[in-house]
Scaffold this motif. Sequence first.
Motif, PDB file in Angstrom:
ATOM      1  N   ILE A   1       0.749  -1.235  -0.007  1.00 39.57           N
ATOM      2  CA  ILE A   1       0.025   0.042  -0.013  1.00 39.57           C
ATOM      3  C   ILE A   1       0.989   1.271  -0.100  1.00 39.57           C
ATOM      4  O   ILE A   1       0.380   2.179  -0.572  1.00 39.57           O
ATOM      5  CB  ILE A   1      -0.907  -0.008   1.254  1.00 39.57           C
ATOM      6  N   ALA A   2       1.938   1.184   0.814  1.00 39.96           N
ATOM      7  CA  ALA A   2       2.919   2.497   0.707  1.00 39.96           C
ATOM      8  C   ALA A   2       3.524   2.608  -0.475  1.00 39.96           C
ATOM      9  O   ALA A   2       3.421   3.662  -1.130  1.00 39.96           O
ATOM     10  CB  ALA A   2       3.953   1.994   1.898  1.00 39.96           C
ATOM     11  N   ALA A   3       3.720   1.448  -1.422  1.00 36.29           N
ATOM     12  CA  ALA A   3       4.154   1.517  -2.771  1.00 36.29           C
ATOM     13  C   ALA A   3       3.113   2.320  -3.623  1.00 36.29           C
ATOM     14  O   ALA A   3       3.454   3.148  -4.268  1.00 36.29           O
ATOM     15  CB  ALA A   3       4.669   0.359  -3.173  1.00 36.29           C
ATOM     16  N   VAL A   4       1.910   1.813  -3.564  1.00 35.81           N
ATOM     17  CA  VAL A   4       1.026   2.233  -4.250  1.00 35.81           C
ATOM     18  C   VAL A   4       0.685   3.745  -4.074  1.00 35.81           C
ATOM     19  O   VAL A   4       0.580   4.379  -5.035  1.00 35.81           O
ATOM     20  CB  VAL A   4      -0.441   1.431  -4.031  1.00 35.81           C
ATOM     21  N   LEU A   5       0.480   4.035  -2.813  1.00 41.85           N
ATOM     22  CA  LEU A   5       0.165   5.443  -2.611  1.00 41.85           C
ATOM     23  C   LEU A   5       1.440   6.486  -2.515  1.00 41.85           C
ATOM     24  O   LEU A   5       1.108   7.630  -2.201  1.00 41.85           O
ATOM     25  CB  LEU A   5      -0.568   5.516  -1.140  1.00 41.85           C
ATOM     26  N   ASP A   6       2.581   5.891  -2.647  1.00 41.61           N
ATOM     27  CA  ASP A   6       3.836   6.664  -2.529  1.00 41.61           C
ATOM     28  C   ASP A   6       3.749   7.382  -1.095  1.00 41.61           C
ATOM     29  O   ASP A   6       3.884   8.632  -1.107  1.00 41.61           O
ATOM     30  CB  ASP A   6       3.841   7.684  -3.424  1.00 41.61           C
ATOM     31  N   MET A   7       3.608   6.715  -0.150  1.00 39.93           N
ATOM     32  CA  MET A   7       3.573   7.149   1.365  1.00 39.93           C
ATOM     33  C   MET A   7       4.633   6.213   2.187  1.00 39.93           C
ATOM     34  O   MET A   7       4.833   5.211   1.778  1.00 39.93           O
ATOM     35  CB  MET A   7       2.001   6.813   2.022  1.00 39.93           C
ATOM     36  N   ASP A   8       4.751   6.856   3.413  1.00 42.33           N
ATOM     37  CA  ASP A   8       5.603   6.083   4.210  1.00 42.33           C
ATOM     38  C   ASP A   8       4.953   5.007   4.893  1.00 42.33           C
ATOM     39  O   ASP A   8       3.731   5.228   5.054  1.00 42.33           O
ATOM     40  CB  ASP A   8       6.798   6.826   5.162  1.00 42.33           C
ATOM     41  N   LEU A   9       5.432   4.043   5.482  1.00 36.36           N
ATOM     42  CA  LEU A   9       4.911   2.806   6.182  1.00 36.36           C
ATOM     43  C   LEU A   9       4.080   3.430   7.362  1.00 36.36           C
ATOM     44  O   LEU A   9       2.875   2.755   7.672  1.00 36.36           O
ATOM     45  CB  LEU A   9       5.915   1.763   6.422  1.00 36.36           C
ATOM     46  N   GLY A  10       4.814   4.301   8.167  1.00 30.14           N
ATOM     47  CA  GLY A  10       4.088   4.782   9.401  1.00 30.14           C
ATOM     48  C   GLY A  10       2.868   5.142   9.083  1.00 30.14           C
ATOM     49  O   GLY A  10       1.568   4.990   9.665  1.00 30.14           O
ATOM     50  N   THR A  11       2.790   6.161   8.066  1.00 29.20           N
ATOM     51  CA  THR A  11       1.580   6.662   7.736  1.00 29.20           C
ATOM     52  C   THR A  11       0.478   5.738   7.203  1.00 29.20           C
ATOM     53  O   THR A  11      -0.731   5.780   7.699  1.00 29.20           O
ATOM     54  CB  THR A  11       1.835   7.945   6.507  1.00 29.20           C
ATOM     55  N   VAL A  12       0.682   4.688   6.274  1.00 21.69           N
ATOM     56  CA  VAL A  12      -0.141   3.783   5.854  1.00 21.69           C
ATOM     57  C   VAL A  12      -0.659   2.943   7.077  1.00 21.69           C
ATOM     58  O   VAL A  12      -1.888   3.075   6.976  1.00 21.69           O
ATOM     59  CB  VAL A  12       0.480   2.873   4.937  1.00 21.69           C
ATOM     60  N   LYS A  13       0.068   2.780   7.984  1.00 22.97           N
ATOM     61  CA  LYS A  13      -0.219   1.853   9.153  1.00 22.97           C
ATOM     62  C   LYS A  13      -1.421   2.610   9.660  1.00 22.97           C
ATOM     63  O   LYS A  13      -2.314   2.258  10.215  1.00 22.97           O
ATOM     64  CB  LYS A  13       0.970   1.661  10.022  1.00 22.97           C
ATOM     65  N   SER A  14      -0.934   3.917  10.385  1.00 21.90           N
ATOM     66  CA  SER A  14      -1.969   4.848  11.274  1.00 21.90           C
ATOM     67  C   SER A  14      -3.219   4.881  10.616  1.00 21.90           C
ATOM     68  O   SER A  14      -4.218   5.053  10.866  1.00 21.90           O
ATOM     69  CB  SER A  14      -0.983   5.988  11.696  1.00 21.90           C
ATOM     70  N   ARG A  15      -3.175   5.176   9.079  1.00 22.04           N
ATOM     71  CA  ARG A  15      -4.168   5.482   8.472  1.00 22.04           C
ATOM     72  C   ARG A  15      -5.335   4.505   8.284  1.00 22.04           C
ATOM     73  O   ARG A  15      -6.435   4.517   8.814  1.00 22.04           O
ATOM     74  CB  ARG A  15      -3.907   6.182   7.041  1.00 22.04           C
ATOM     75  N   ILE A  16      -4.676   3.028   8.143  1.00 20.19           N
ATOM     76  CA  ILE A  16      -5.572   2.086   8.095  1.00 20.19           C
ATOM     77  C   ILE A  16      -6.067   2.016   9.362  1.00 20.19           C
ATOM     78  O   ILE A  16      -7.575   1.684   9.586  1.00 20.19           O
ATOM     79  CB  ILE A  16      -4.801   0.696   7.832  1.00 20.19           C
ATOM     80  N   HIS A  17      -5.331   1.896  10.409  1.00 21.69           N
ATOM     81  CA  HIS A  17      -6.034   1.630  11.827  1.00 21.69           C
ATOM     82  C   HIS A  17      -7.035   2.728  12.101  1.00 21.69           C
ATOM     83  O   HIS A  17      -8.175   2.397  12.606  1.00 21.69           O
ATOM     84  CB  HIS A  17      -4.920   1.649  12.801  1.00 21.69           C
ATOM     85  N   ARG A  18      -6.877   4.132  11.949  1.00 22.17           N
ATOM     86  CA  ARG A  18      -7.879   4.988  12.172  1.00 22.17           C
ATOM     87  C   ARG A  18      -9.138   4.854  11.277  1.00 22.17           C
ATOM     88  O   ARG A  18     -10.301   4.880  11.806  1.00 22.17           O
ATOM     89  CB  ARG A  18      -7.336   6.488  11.845  1.00 22.17           C
ATOM     90  N   ALA A  19      -8.740   4.477   9.828  1.00 23.96           N
ATOM     91  CA  ALA A  19     -10.033   4.200   9.069  1.00 23.96           C
ATOM     92  C   ALA A  19     -10.847   3.131   9.466  1.00 23.96           C
ATOM     93  O   ALA A  19     -11.938   3.420   9.661  1.00 23.96           O
ATOM     94  CB  ALA A  19      -9.496   3.661   7.812  1.00 23.96           C
ATOM     95  N   ARG A  20     -10.063   2.175  10.087  1.00 25.74           N
ATOM     96  CA  ARG A  20     -10.812   0.933  10.619  1.00 25.74           C
ATOM     97  C   ARG A  20     -11.726   1.256  11.976  1.00 25.74           C
ATOM     98  O   ARG A  20     -12.824   0.731  11.904  1.00 25.74           O
ATOM     99  CB  ARG A  20     -10.046  -0.307  10.800  1.00 25.74           C
ATOM    100  N   ASN A  21     -11.245   1.998  12.794  1.00 27.20           N
ATOM    101  CA  ASN A  21     -11.849   2.305  14.038  1.00 27.20           C
ATOM    102  C   ASN A  21     -12.886   3.193  13.898  1.00 27.20           C
ATOM    103  O   ASN A  21     -13.912   3.240  14.364  1.00 27.20           O
ATOM    104  CB  ASN A  21     -10.984   3.067  15.042  1.00 27.20           C
TER     105      ASN A  21
END
Lengths: 276, 196
Positions: free
Chosen positions: B153-173
Amino acid sequence: MNICEEYAVLIQEYLDDELSGADRARVMEHLAQCDNCRAYFQQLVEMQDAFSAMDAEVPAGLSGRIMAQVKQTAQIPAKKKFRYQRYGMLAACLALVCIAGFIGLGGFGGAGADNAKSESAGADFSMLDSAKTADNEEMAAEHSTNGAPKLDEFDSGSGSPADAGSEEAGDDVAKEPTILVNGAEYPLSSTHVLLMLKEDATDEQEKYFTSNSVAAGDIPSNVDNPEDFMLYLLPTTCYEEVTRQLDETKTPYFVTASAVIDAEEAGLLVMVPLNS
Amino acid sequence: VNQEQQWILSAQKGDHAAFEQLLLLYQQKIYHLALRTCGNPQDAEEAVQEAFLSAWKNLSSFRGDSSFSTWLYRLTVNACNDLFRKNKAAATLVALEDEESALQIPDLAPGPEEQAQRKETQQSVQDALQQLSPEHRQVLLLRELQQLSYDEIAAVLDMDLGTVKSRIHRARNQLREILLKAGTFSPRSASNGTER
């Protein structure tokens, strides 16, 4: 519901299969003991189940519709070749002489095989995606020049055979971008590249130009027929005048290029009216 | 060189048939992603067309640094974003009734009651998804629908891993909060320790 802070993130990572064995075991152990976290976990699992049960049927005929468009669309060559053409009105107004020759820049968004044939000794313009993947080595490799075309040959499109250019070393790339105009050197930062639509440009070409993708620093590299476009290198000092002289229905795009441009070496013949 | 790479190489040389093979291979995944991202079939189709057309035009710039699917996902995400920006003014939360027929019942057919419950949950999740911000919806769909890893996902969105992780978690919550409020969860998971 209070989820144990320590496990809130771990539980999600567990669900996403991003945990190592030891952490997995830790999460499972905790879930067995903690009602709140278990309920949280189960809700997330239910959400995941809902996602995995989702499906979508591709609309009938979609691939056919896409292929129909594809067949009418030219691919963007890995390297762009721009042939510079004479633009009568502008030349007259500004006593400009057409620019011909070769400007070697890096590939737009990278490039593979050079599939655009350098037919005629027209100018060659590939652009540097300076924002992203500036591939300096590639740029240097591409910077080898074809010989300087004569102006008349260039316009007639008769195609004078290109002299074999000398391959440049990679470290040349580092030098300050400049444009040499009749022996005088100008920093590129004071020079603007003006791209204009030809009067008989097709709607699609126009659409491309007016789309958002043409922004400062972004030279349109996905124009289908680069030959249909002209490119003038003008110093900033005169571009206002140029704009004024242009047909008002045509929108000029000013692009600040960032590249090594050695007009003389590249066989550029440029006469620019300098206000200074 | 596997079949897919062969197709890519041919398509890069302008071979329409080869590109069509790639299109057929990926259109389902791409369409599904676009459908859930855009929220309605019309926009989804437009985004898919745009993504594949862009893939065709820019194929020469694909050099295999990422997998072809990652590259396609990126084009799809971009196409959806463009569309979203375009529609922003009229951005209403469109229900997904239109493609109700496309819903599928999971393979392990449970009893009719549970089946109905699941379908309801699924619909609720789809609806709730549209209430998330586009950024949150996007990461969650790449994760849950396309089953991409955080790295991918980080590769697809050109984002760093930390951002991807926190964004997924926040989205899910956030999604969970919406579903909790709607009383979506089954008693099995809702009964235990929830406030409602």
